[in-house]
Write a protein that holds these residues in place. Structure first.
Motif, PDB file in Angstrom:
ATOM      1  N   ARG A  49      88.935 110.496  13.374  1.00 48.72           N
ATOM      2  CA  ARG A  49      89.141 111.724  14.145  1.00 48.72           C
ATOM      3  C   ARG A  49      88.714 112.962  13.373  1.00 48.72           C
ATOM      4  O   ARG A  49      88.122 113.882  13.928  1.00 48.72           O
ATOM      5  N   ASP A  50      88.998 113.002  12.079  1.00 49.34           N
ATOM      6  CA  ASP A  50      88.790 114.217  11.294  1.00 49.34           C
ATOM      7  C   ASP A  50      87.454 114.293  10.562  1.00 49.34           C
ATOM      8  O   ASP A  50      87.020 115.385  10.211  1.00 49.34           O
ATOM      9  N   ARG A  51      86.815 113.177  10.310  1.00 46.59           N
ATOM     10  CA  ARG A  51      85.602 113.190   9.480  1.00 46.59           C
ATOM     11  C   ARG A  51      84.324 112.761  10.186  1.00 46.59           C
ATOM     12  O   ARG A  51      83.242 113.122   9.755  1.00 46.59           O
ATOM     13  N   PHE A  52      84.437 111.942  11.216  1.00 42.91           N
ATOM     14  CA  PHE A  52      83.257 111.369  11.850  1.00 42.91           C
ATOM     15  C   PHE A  52      83.137 111.786  13.310  1.00 42.91           C
ATOM     16  O   PHE A  52      84.137 111.987  13.986  1.00 42.91           O
ATOM     17  N   CYS A  53      81.900 111.893  13.778  1.00 46.95           N
ATOM     18  CA  CYS A  53      81.634 112.099  15.205  1.00 46.95           C
ATOM     19  C   CYS A  53      80.455 111.223  15.592  1.00 46.95           C
ATOM     20  O   CYS A  53      79.688 110.771  14.742  1.00 46.95           O
ATOM     21  N   GLY A 111      94.576 119.220  16.766  1.00 47.42           N
ATOM     22  CA  GLY A 111      95.670 120.185  16.710  1.00 47.42           C
ATOM     23  C   GLY A 111      95.222 121.628  16.751  1.00 47.42           C
ATOM     24  O   GLY A 111      96.039 122.539  16.617  1.00 47.42           O
ATOM     25  N   THR A 112      93.939 121.876  16.944  1.00 48.55           N
ATOM     26  CA  THR A 112      93.433 123.239  17.067  1.00 48.55           C
ATOM     27  C   THR A 112      93.973 123.850  18.359  1.00 48.55           C
ATOM     28  O   THR A 112      94.070 123.169  19.378  1.00 48.55           O
ATOM     29  N   SER A 113      94.305 125.130  18.320  1.00 51.55           N
ATOM     30  CA  SER A 113      94.826 125.788  19.517  1.00 51.55           C
ATOM     31  C   SER A 113      93.765 125.759  20.627  1.00 51.55           C
ATOM     32  O   SER A 113      92.569 125.746  20.350  1.00 51.55           O
ATOM     33  N   LYS A 144      88.405 126.427  22.568  1.00 52.09           N
ATOM     34  CA  LYS A 144      87.529 126.902  23.648  1.00 52.09           C
ATOM     35  C   LYS A 144      86.437 127.806  23.087  1.00 52.09           C
ATOM     36  O   LYS A 144      85.262 127.663  23.461  1.00 52.09           O
ATOM     37  N   THR A 145      86.796 128.722  22.203  1.00 47.90           N
ATOM     38  CA  THR A 145      85.813 129.631  21.604  1.00 47.90           C
ATOM     39  C   THR A 145      84.730 128.848  20.866  1.00 47.90           C
ATOM     40  O   THR A 145      83.539 129.101  21.040  1.00 47.90           O
ATOM     41  N   THR A 146      85.146 127.892  20.056  1.00 44.82           N
ATOM     42  CA  THR A 146      84.191 127.075  19.298  1.00 44.82           C
ATOM     43  C   THR A 146      83.311 126.257  20.242  1.00 44.82           C
ATOM     44  O   THR A 146      82.091 126.194  20.061  1.00 44.82           O
ATOM     45  N   ALA A 147      83.916 125.637  21.236  1.00 46.39           N
ATOM     46  CA  ALA A 147      83.156 124.824  22.197  1.00 46.39           C
ATOM     47  C   ALA A 147      82.127 125.676  22.930  1.00 46.39           C
ATOM     48  O   ALA A 147      80.968 125.274  23.091  1.00 46.39           O
ATOM     49  N   LEU A 148      82.535 126.865  23.374  1.00 47.24           N
ATOM     50  CA  LEU A 148      81.612 127.754  24.088  1.00 47.24           C
ATOM     51  C   LEU A 148      80.460 128.200  23.187  1.00 47.24           C
ATOM     52  O   LEU A 148      79.312 128.310  23.650  1.00 47.24           O
ATOM     53  N   ARG A 155      80.075 118.525  21.783  1.00 43.02           N
ATOM     54  CA  ARG A 155      81.368 117.914  21.462  1.00 43.02           C
ATOM     55  C   ARG A 155      81.348 117.299  20.062  1.00 43.02           C
ATOM     56  O   ARG A 155      82.326 117.375  19.327  1.00 43.02           O
ATOM     57  N   ALA A 156      80.219 116.727  19.670  1.00 46.34           N
ATOM     58  CA  ALA A 156      80.114 116.124  18.337  1.00 46.34           C
ATOM     59  C   ALA A 156      80.002 117.175  17.237  1.00 46.34           C
ATOM     60  O   ALA A 156      80.490 116.973  16.129  1.00 46.34           O
ATOM     61  N   LEU A 157      79.372 118.305  17.525  1.00 49.96           N
ATOM     62  CA  LEU A 157      79.174 119.341  16.511  1.00 49.96           C
ATOM     63  C   LEU A 157      80.373 120.284  16.376  1.00 49.96           C
ATOM     64  O   LEU A 157      80.621 120.820  15.297  1.00 49.96           O
ATOM     65  N   ALA A 158      81.105 120.503  17.439  1.00 53.03           N
ATOM     66  CA  ALA A 158      82.206 121.478  17.442  1.00 53.03           C
ATOM     67  C   ALA A 158      83.228 121.268  16.326  1.00 53.03           C
ATOM     68  O   ALA A 158      83.630 122.232  15.686  1.00 53.03           O
ATOM     69  N   PRO A 159      83.643 120.030  16.049  1.00 49.60           N
ATOM     70  CA  PRO A 159      84.645 119.873  14.991  1.00 49.60           C
ATOM     71  C   PRO A 159      84.072 119.880  13.572  1.00 49.60           C
ATOM     72  O   PRO A 159      84.808 119.688  12.612  1.00 49.60           O
ATOM     73  N   ALA A 160      82.772 120.132  13.416  1.00 50.97           N
ATOM     74  CA  ALA A 160      82.111 120.152  12.103  1.00 50.97           C
ATOM     75  C   ALA A 160      82.477 118.921  11.288  1.00 50.97           C
ATOM     76  O   ALA A 160      83.117 119.021  10.237  1.00 50.97           O
ATOM     77  N   PRO A 161      82.059 117.742  11.749  1.00 54.62           N
ATOM     78  CA  PRO A 161      82.417 116.515  11.034  1.00 54.62           C
ATOM     79  C   PRO A 161      81.721 116.439   9.671  1.00 54.62           C
ATOM     80  O   PRO A 161      80.742 117.145   9.421  1.00 54.62           O
TER      81      PRO A 161
END
Length: 168
Positions: free
Chosen positions: A9-13, A39-41, A46-50, A81-87
């Motif tokens: 969840r935290d390292r890979f996409c 756990g991000t608000s 939403k801001t990051t996804a947009l 979706r894969a880039l947003a969490p900066a894996p």
């Protein structure tokens, strides 16, 4: 198992050749989903996804559900979706397969610049030599093993000669 799940969840996409979007969520919600699972608000997710949807030229479709998007748009949402969490590591299997040539170039440039600016290692599987040429390093595989020369079965041409290998 819990440690492995956190690691995934935290390292890979993952980006596959077919976008696996949640049909009940709109584009920005699909792109924000991994952040919210971490756990991000909702507001920050939403801001990051947009931002990623805008970078991939799909921001205008942020409120559309997947069934209202074209295949190429769904794929770009999947990439956002894969880039947003900066894996740490992003695995991609033919991520630009459903895209048109012009869209492919833009998406690959975005993916490459995101990898460099965010320190993401991208492991990309492709059959496309133009896509592979963008990589810092390539490894040619045959049946899952690294190769330098591909040996093909002999097939006689019209003149009766046989072709037997290609060096890469």
């Amino acid at each position: 198992p819990a440690h492995r799940e956190r690691l995934r969840r935290d390292r890979f996409c993952w980006i596959g050749p077919e976008p696996g979007l949640v049909p009940e969520l709109n584009a920005w919600e699909n792109a924000a989903l991994p952040l919210m699972l971490r756990g991000t608000s909702r507001r920050r997710a939403k801001t990051t996804a947009l931002e990623w949807l805008e970078r991939l030229d799909i921001g205008e479709a942020a409120r559309k559900r997947p069934h209202r998007l074209r295949q190429s748009e769904r794929q770009r949402v999947s990439i956002a979706r894969a880039l947003a969490p900066a894996p740490t590591v992003l695995f991609a299997d033919e991520p630009t397969a459903p895209l048109h040539r012009a869209d492919r170039g833009h998406v690959l440039r975005t993916l490459t610049s995101a990898a460099r600016s965010h320190g993401i290692t991208v492991v990309l599987a492709t059959h496309d030599p133009e896509t592979a040429a963008l990589a810092d390093r390539t490894v040619n595989l045959l049946d899952g093993r690294p190769v330098r020369t591909v040996h093909l079965p002999e097939i006689p041409d019209a003149g009766g000669r046989a072709a037997c290998s290609i060096s890469v």
